[in-house]
Design an enzyme around this catalytic site. Structure first.
Site, PDB file in Angstrom:
ATOM      1  N   CYS A 141      20.928  13.049  39.479  1.00 34.98           N
ATOM      2  CA  CYS A 141      21.929  13.265  40.541  1.00 34.98           C
ATOM      3  C   CYS A 141      22.420  11.901  41.002  1.00 34.98           C
ATOM      4  CB  CYS A 141      21.348  14.113  41.670  1.00 34.98           C
ATOM      5  SG  CYS A 141      19.938  13.374  42.524  1.00 34.98           S
ATOM      6  N   ARG A 188      18.539  16.292  45.080  1.00 34.72           N
ATOM      7  CA  ARG A 188      18.635  17.352  44.061  1.00 34.72           C
ATOM      8  C   ARG A 188      17.751  17.131  42.838  1.00 34.72           C
ATOM      9  NH1 ARG A 188      24.903  16.821  43.523  1.00 34.72           N
ATOM     10  NH2 ARG A 188      24.283  14.690  44.051  1.00 34.72           N
ATOM     11  N   ASP A 229      25.820  18.339  46.496  1.00 32.69           N
ATOM     12  CA  ASP A 229      25.121  17.270  47.216  1.00 32.69           C
ATOM     13  C   ASP A 229      24.835  17.733  48.647  1.00 32.69           C
ATOM     14  OD1 ASP A 229      24.367  14.975  48.499  1.00 32.69           O
ATOM     15  OD2 ASP A 229      25.997  13.742  47.699  1.00 32.69           O
TER      16      ASP A 229
HETATM   17  P1  4NP Z   1      21.167  13.337  45.795  1.00 34.68           P
HETATM   18  O1  4NP Z   1      21.766  13.204  47.291  1.00 34.68           O
HETATM   19  O2  4NP Z   1      22.207  12.767  44.859  1.00 34.68           O
HETATM   20  O3  4NP Z   1      20.985  14.808  45.609  1.00 34.68           O
HETATM   21  O4  4NP Z   1      19.870  12.546  45.785  1.00 34.68           O
HETATM   22  C1  4NP Z   1      22.215  11.997  47.820  1.00 34.68           C
HETATM   23  C2  4NP Z   1      21.304  11.103  48.343  1.00 34.68           C
HETATM   24  C3  4NP Z   1      21.759   9.906  48.895  1.00 34.68           C
HETATM   25  C4  4NP Z   1      23.109   9.621  48.920  1.00 34.68           C
HETATM   26  C5  4NP Z   1      24.014  10.525  48.362  1.00 34.68           C
HETATM   27  C6  4NP Z   1      23.553  11.712  47.817  1.00 34.68           C
HETATM   28  N1  4NP Z   1      23.571   8.407  49.500  1.00 34.68           N
HETATM   29  O5  4NP Z   1      24.784   8.185  49.518  1.00 34.68           O
HETATM   30  O6  4NP Z   1      22.748   7.607  49.976  1.00 34.68           O
END
Ligand code: 4NP
Length: 172
Positions: free
Chosen positions: A25, A31, A143
């Site tokens: 992800c 995720r 997300d």
């Molecule tokens: P992930 O969610 O891609 O599902 O781990 C996110 C975690 C952090 C960030 C964006 C999405 N961020 O911008 O820090």
């Protein structure tokens, strides 16, 4: 968008001694570590732990070394998942090390296809949501980072559905 017909033959993975799957992800704190945890439990429950090697990573390195987001851990723990993965970024050799590389949304897929060093590597890239059987109107695992509790619950619902679908497609 990745056309499934040009992807690695999922059923053929069953013939391998070890099946190596990387979930991907953006931040690798919501995720993809949850997908790894959900799939690990499926594999463990069926006594196939030694046959599978599961890992996860992201594209954004701002959380490298961190445990999954506290909210993700809380929601996952209510369903019995203990998420202990430490965030890391995608490495060029992941395309060699893994048989299947599973992205959560279309941005992950296009980033993976761009990062893949060869056409063979590109064929390892698949979309998590394509294995879901109970969420026909969902086009990605969204997300949840800027969402509330509902976003995290939706992610877990989708991942439980899609990981079961992926597992069945490999083992059928
Ligand atoms: P992930 O969610 O891609 O599902 O781990 C996110 C975690 C952090 C960030 C964006 C999405 N961020 O911008 O820090």
């Amino acid at each position: 968008m990745n056309d499934k017909s040009t992807s690695v033959e999922i059923g053929s993975l069953k013939d391998k001694e070890k099946i190596k799957i990387l979930f991907v992800c953006l931040g690798n704190i919501c995720r993809s570590p949850a997908a790894q945890g959900v799939m690990q439990r499926l594999v463990d429950e069926r006594g196939l732990s030694s046959r599978y090697e599961l890992d996860s990573c992201g594209f954004y390195g701002g959380h490298a070394g961190d445990l999954p987001d506290k909210r993700m851990r809380v929601h996952a723990s209510r369903r019995g998942y203990d998420l202990t993965h430490r965030s890391r970024v995608l490495r060029p050799w992941d395309f060699d090390d893994f048989d299947l590389i599973v992205g959560m949304d279309d941005r992950n897929i296009s980033d993976l296809l761009e990062a893949a060093p060869s056409a063979d590597a590109q064929r390892k890239v698949v979309r998590m949501i394509d294995f879901a059987r109970c969420h026909p109107y969902q086009d990605c695992v969204p997300d949840p980072y800027y969402d509330g509790a509902q976003g995290f619950e939706l992610v877990l619902d989708l991942l439980e559905d899609a990981c079961a679908g992926l597992f069945d497609e490999i083992e059928k």
